[in-house]
Enzyme design. Structure first.
Site, mmCIF file in Angstrom:
data_model
loop_
_atom_site.group_PDB
_atom_site.id
_atom_site.type_symbol
_atom_site.label_atom_id
_atom_site.label_comp_id
_atom_site.label_asym_id
_atom_site.label_seq_id
_atom_site.Cartn_x
_atom_site.Cartn_y
_atom_site.Cartn_z
ATOM 1 C CD GLU A 1 132.054 -19.430 54.494
ATOM 2 O OE1 GLU A 1 133.087 -18.835 54.514
ATOM 3 O OE2 GLU A 1 131.634 -19.491 55.734
ATOM 4 C CD GLU B 1 136.023 -18.727 60.289
ATOM 5 O OE1 GLU B 1 136.804 -17.523 60.757
ATOM 6 O OE2 GLU B 1 135.820 -18.643 58.848
HETATM 7 C C1 XIL Z 1 133.258 -12.814 54.691
HETATM 8 C C2 XIL Z 1 132.309 -11.926 53.945
HETATM 9 O O1 XIL Z 1 132.283 -12.658 52.669
HETATM 10 C C3 XIL Z 1 132.964 -10.553 53.998
HETATM 11 O O2 XIL Z 1 131.840 -9.734 52.932
HETATM 12 C C4 XIL Z 1 132.826 -10.188 55.372
HETATM 13 O O3 XIL Z 1 133.280 -8.654 55.218
HETATM 14 C C5 XIL Z 1 133.840 -10.901 56.191
HETATM 15 O O4 XIL Z 1 133.264 -11.957 56.195
HETATM 16 N N1 XIL Z 1 134.593 -17.421 56.642
HETATM 17 C C6 XIL Z 1 133.200 -17.121 56.961
HETATM 18 C C7 XIL Z 1 132.409 -16.067 56.381
HETATM 19 O O5 XIL Z 1 132.617 -17.939 57.700
HETATM 20 O O6 XIL Z 1 131.510 -15.650 57.113
HETATM 21 C C8 XIL Z 1 133.407 -14.804 55.909
HETATM 22 O O7 XIL Z 1 132.516 -14.042 55.098
HETATM 23 C C9 XIL Z 1 134.691 -15.540 55.089
HETATM 24 C C10 XIL Z 1 135.307 -16.343 55.998
#
Ligand code: XIL
Length: 379
Positions: free
Chosen positions: A283, A168
Site C-alpha cells: 500500500e 492489521e
Molecule cells: C483505506 C482506503 O484507502 C480508503 O478509501 C477507505 O475509506 C478506508 O480504507 N490500511 C488498509 C487499507 O489496509 O484498506 C486502507 O484503505 C488504508 C489503511
C-alpha cells in the site's frame, strides 16, 4: 509512450539546481534528476527484475475515466481493489453478496493480462453491522468467517491469485498477549481466528498466495522496530503451527518528514524471506501533509526522495517480489491512507507517483531508477 514528455521535468530541474545551490542541498542528488530518459512503464522495469508493480484501484474511476484504465493497463502487472473487496462492499447482508464492482476490476485485469491481489478478509474495519448481530458466540462467528472467505475465494478462484487474509492484527496499546489487537474477531474467537481464516482460505483455493498485511513496519524508530519484532514472533508461531500463510504484506504508508529507514528493515525482510514467505509492499504512498514548502514542486521532490530511499532499501534485499501503490494518481481531493488529512498549508496531498493529469511525477522517475538498479528478485 509519446504522450509523456520529459520536457516539464527538464524545465523544472534548472530551477531545482539553482534552489539546491541556494540552500546548500547536495547537488549530486538533484543533478541525477537531469538525466533525460524516455519513459518506460514501471511494470515493465519491475518485470525485468522479476518483480510485479501495481496500484490500488477504484472501480468507479475505471468506469468513468478512460485515461485511468489506460494508465493502469500501461503501468501495472498487478492491481488490487482499494475498497471493492472489503467485507462491507462484497457481503452487505448474510444472504447477499455483491460482486459487481470487484468483478469490474477483475474483468478489466483479465482483459489486460494483469494479476489481481485480493484485499481483505479479516480486518477490524469495514465490517457491516450484520456480522456483529449474527456472530453472537464462538461457533457462529467461526461459521460466518469461514462462509465469507470460502464464498468470496470460490467466486474469484483462478482470477484472484493472492489475498490479504488477515489485515492489521497487531495493536500493542490494547495490552493483549502477543500484542494482538482487541478486534471483533479476537473478542469472538481469540487469537486462533488467524488459524481459522488461513485454514478457510487455503481450503477454498490451495494455490492462492495468502498473506498477513500490516502497517508501521518501515521506519527505524522505536515503535516500528518493536512492531517488526512482534510480527516476526507472530509469523514464526504461525509457521510452527502449520498455518498456511505464504506472504507478508508491508503496507508502507510512508511520510515525508525526514525520518529514516534503517538496515534493520532489510534484516527483517531477509528474515521473513528465509522463513519461506514472499515479501510484498502492498500500500505504498507518501503522506506529505507535514511538508513545510508551499510550492508543489519542492513538495514533490521531498516525496520523491522518500520513495527512492524506501524502494532502494527494500528492493536492494532482492526479496521483495511485489510493489503496489495505494492509488493511481494524486487527486484534487486527498487520497491514500491519510485521505481527508489536508496538508499543513491546506492543500490536498500529493502522495502518489502520478499527478492528477496522469503524468509521472519525480517520484515515478525515481521509482523507475530504483527498479532499474534493483537486483533480480529471488522469488
Ligand atoms: C483505506 C482506503 O484507502 C480508503 O478509501 C477507505 O475509506 C478506508 O480504507 N490500511 C488498509 C487499507 O489496509 O484498506 C486502507 O484503505 C488504508 C489503511
Amino acid at each position: 509512450m509519446a504522450a509523456i514528455s520529459r520536457r516539464t521535468m527538464l524545465g523544472q530541474t534548472v530551477s531545482v539546481a539553482a534552489a539546491a545551490m541556494a540552500t546548500n542541498l547536495p547537488l549530486a542528488a538533484w543533478a541525477k534528476r537531469r538525466d533525460p530518459k524516455p519513459w518506460v512503464p514501471l511494470g515493465k522495469l519491475a518485470a525485468a527484475r522479476g518483480i510485479d508493480f501495481g496500484m490500488a484501484v477504484n472501480p468507479h474511476r475505471l468506469a468513468d475515466t478512460p485515461s485511468y484504465g489506460e494508465l493502469l493497463a500501461r503501468e501495472c502487472t498487478i492491481v488490487t481493489p482499494e475498497n471493492a473487496m472489503k467485507w462491507e462492499a462484497l457481503h452487505p447482508a448474510r444472504d447477499r453478496y455483491d460482486f459487481q464492482q470487484a468483478d469490474a476490476i477483475v474483468d478489466f485485469a483479465a482483459k489486460h493480462n494483469i494479476k489481481v491481489h485480493g484485499h481483505t478478509f479479516v480486518w477490524h474495519r469495514a465490517l457491516p453491522p450484520w456480522v456483529a448481530r449474527e456472530a453472537t458466540d464462538k461457533a457462529s462467528a467461526e461459521t460466518i468467517l469461514r462462509e465469507h472467505i470460502t464464498a468470496v475465494m470460490q467466486h474469484f478462484k483462478g482470477r484472484v491469485l493472492s489475498w490479504d487474509v488477515v489485515n492489521e492484527a497487531i495493536q500493542p496499546k490494547d495490552g493483549l498477549p502477543g500484542n494482538m489487537r482487541n478486534s471483533f474477531w479476537y473478542e469472538k474467537l481469540g487469537p486462533e481466528y488467524m488459524d481459522i481464516a488461513f485454514d478457510a482460505a487455503h481450503k477454498a483455493d490451495p494455490k492462492a498466495v495468502l498473506s498477513y498485511n500490516d502497517y508501521g513496519l518501515e521506519y527505524a524508530n522505536r515503535v516500528d522496530t518493536a512492531k517488526r519484532q512482534t510480527v516476526l514472533t507472530m509469523l514464526r508461531e504461525l509457521k510452527k503451527r502449520g498455518v498456511p500463510i505464504t506472504a507478508l504484506g508491508m503496507q508502507s504508508h510512508l511520510r515525508a518528514t525526514g525520518e529514516k529507514f534503517g538496515p534493520d528493515l532489510a534484516d527483517f525482510i531477509h528474515e521473513v524471506h528465509s522463513m519461506g514467505l514472499e515479501c510484498w509492499v502492498t500500500e505504498l504512498d507518501v503522506d506529505d501533509s507535514r511538508v513545510i514548502a508551499a510550492d508543489d514542486h519542492s513538495r514533490d521532490m521531498q516525496v520523491a526522495d522518500v520513495y527512492k530511499q524506501y524502494l532502494d532499501l527494500v528492493l536492494g534485499t532482492g526479496c521483495v517480489n511485489t510493489v503496489v501503490t495505494w492509488g493511481v494518481w494524486d487527486q484534487v481531493r486527498a487520497v491514500g491512507a491519510e485521505a481527508g488529512v489536508a496538508t499543513n498549508i491546506g492543500k490536498s496531498q500529493r502522495p502518489l507517483l502520478f499527478d492528477s493529469n496522469g503524468q509521472p511525477k519525480q517520484a515515478a522517475w525515481d521509482a523507475a531508477e530504483s527498479f532499474r538498479e534493483a537486483p533480480r528478485c529471488k522469488r
